[in-house]
Design an enzyme around this catalytic site. Sequence first.
Site, PDB file in Angstrom:
ATOM      1  N   CYS A   1      -2.122   9.520   3.555  1.00 57.10           N
ATOM      2  CA  CYS A   1      -1.997   8.981   2.124  1.00 57.10           C
ATOM      3  C   CYS A   1      -3.159   9.278   1.303  1.00 57.10           C
ATOM      4  O   CYS A   1      -3.186   9.588   0.108  1.00 57.10           O
ATOM      5  CB  CYS A   1      -1.695   7.375   1.968  1.00 57.10           C
TER       6      CYS A   1
ATOM      7  N   GLU B   1       0.978  -1.276   0.072  1.00 56.83           N
ATOM      8  CA  GLU B   1      -0.063  -0.118   0.072  1.00 56.83           C
ATOM      9  C   GLU B   1       1.090   1.244  -0.048  1.00 56.83           C
ATOM     10  O   GLU B   1       1.568   1.430   0.790  1.00 56.83           O
ATOM     11  CB  GLU B   1      -0.929  -0.002   1.117  1.00 56.83           C
TER      12      GLU B   1
END
Length: 514
Positions: A319, A285
Amino acid sequence: MIPYKHEAFTDFSLEENKRKIKEGIQTVEGYMGEEYPLIVGGERITTEDKIVSYNPANKTEVVGSVSKATRDIAEKAMNIADETFKTWSKIKPETRADVLFKAAAIMRRRKFEFSGLLAKEAGKTWVEADVEAAEAIDFLEYYGRQMLKLKEGYPVESRPGEYNQFNYIPLGVAVVISPWNFPFAIMAGTAVAAMVAGNTVLLKPASTTPIVSYKFVEVLEQAGMPAGVVNFIPGSGAEIGDYLVEHPRTRLISFTGSRDVGLGIVEKSAKLSPGQIWIKRTILEMGGKDTIVVDKEADLELAATSIVKSAFGFSGQKCSACSRAVIVEDVYDQVVARVKELTDELTVGVPDHDEHFMGPVIDGSAYKKIMEYIEIGKGEGELLTGGTGDDSQGFFIQPTVFKDVDPQARIMQEEIFGPVLAITSAKDFDHALEIANNTEYGLTGAVISTNRMNIEKAREEFHVGNLYFNRGCTGAIVGYQPFGGFNMSGTDSKAGGPDYIQLHMQAKTTSEML
Ligand code: NAD
């Protein structure tokens, strides 16, 4: 079993909750500066070399220090994890899940302490720390239940005289590498997903935030996790990170972090090491460059508040943070003006004392990088507000907005990971979607619109893993909005989703003639 429901967020307008968070911070202050060992097979190992964790709001304050794993210790941890896998993988899924449920209960009782630790170690505001502590608990509650569902396997067909079964079995030793920006939730979530699936874990937390990770491993032990199941081995990414990624006994790598480190892991893990007999599974990720699109038919107040909250929550160090806003030209000036007003109202301050909207950025190198991007931004757009920083005591940067930025500009394309927002205008909605899709990332995005046809168009064409309508682009909740991105944002392994545990397992078919 009580059905899964996400952990409630704390209302800090209530005096009682203000008192509780202050008590939590006091508890943390009671153990500030302590030294912590590595945990390998339950054994506490102390090394000469330490990783020191500082409070980013008060850079001389030491939160604690942890021993730093060497390659020899990483090797020892690998051998223990490999050996423990033989027993842990045979433990009933119910028993493995029980460790998670018990740990979640302990974490819930200590939630304000963990929030206080996140305020100290990661510079999180009360609200952001509380949301993260809730998310960490959610991961344990959710993955525990997912494992219980998965243990039955999936039904497959059998012909007369035949009995077919399809079951998931664990993989082996998982190397879990976590980032500093969700040092509790992502660290805990990725570790327990691997563990509850029956794998053993080598946990390497980010070097800026190792203390919360140590406290979490202690909670797992209190919850009954056998020695050697999750091993705590903080250390240099380049030294033990690379070593473990390349190790022939590593079966699974679960990484959350930046694009470049993630790509390095893909490359290294793809190469066969002597003695290796499998293709390593990777769950990656990575970064984001997330956009909020504002249509001309839209609630413009909602648009401005969503942009500001998503851009500057946790100082833009998510993020999923909104680092780009693309606004259709008919409403551009109006939305930009309101974004400026709302941004100017935000308060920036020391999070472990008072309630602020924003705290510091994580460390000196993040501060330097963000300030450099602000300088780049001055040449790429018009500075609307912010643009200044102060690193005399902690690493504080004012929320910064640039308008009239070219969609191809660096601050529109590169992940800054700080409180910097770039705004651009689009001719119409189609053009706005085109701009929104023009980065190499594909993590989150949002569309503010009241036009049903445009919403449907975005649902099909806006290419991100998590797309939101008429809200901001941060704040995914475990079990409600499974989280993960497309393209350079990673392998789209949806954390907090119904197929996440399976990614840590392999399916086995058996067929018996009756
Ligand atoms: P980072 O890539 O610098 O570090 C992440 C982890 O990798 C750390 O534990 C680090 O020590 C380790 N590491 C560094 N070099 C390594 C190597 N060669 N081998 C193995 N491990 C190594 O990222 P960061 O600064 O900690 O986190 C911020 C980044 O994480 C941002 O790009 C952000 O977008 C991303 N992120 C993504 C998600 C998501 O779900 N997609 C969530 C949170 C953060």
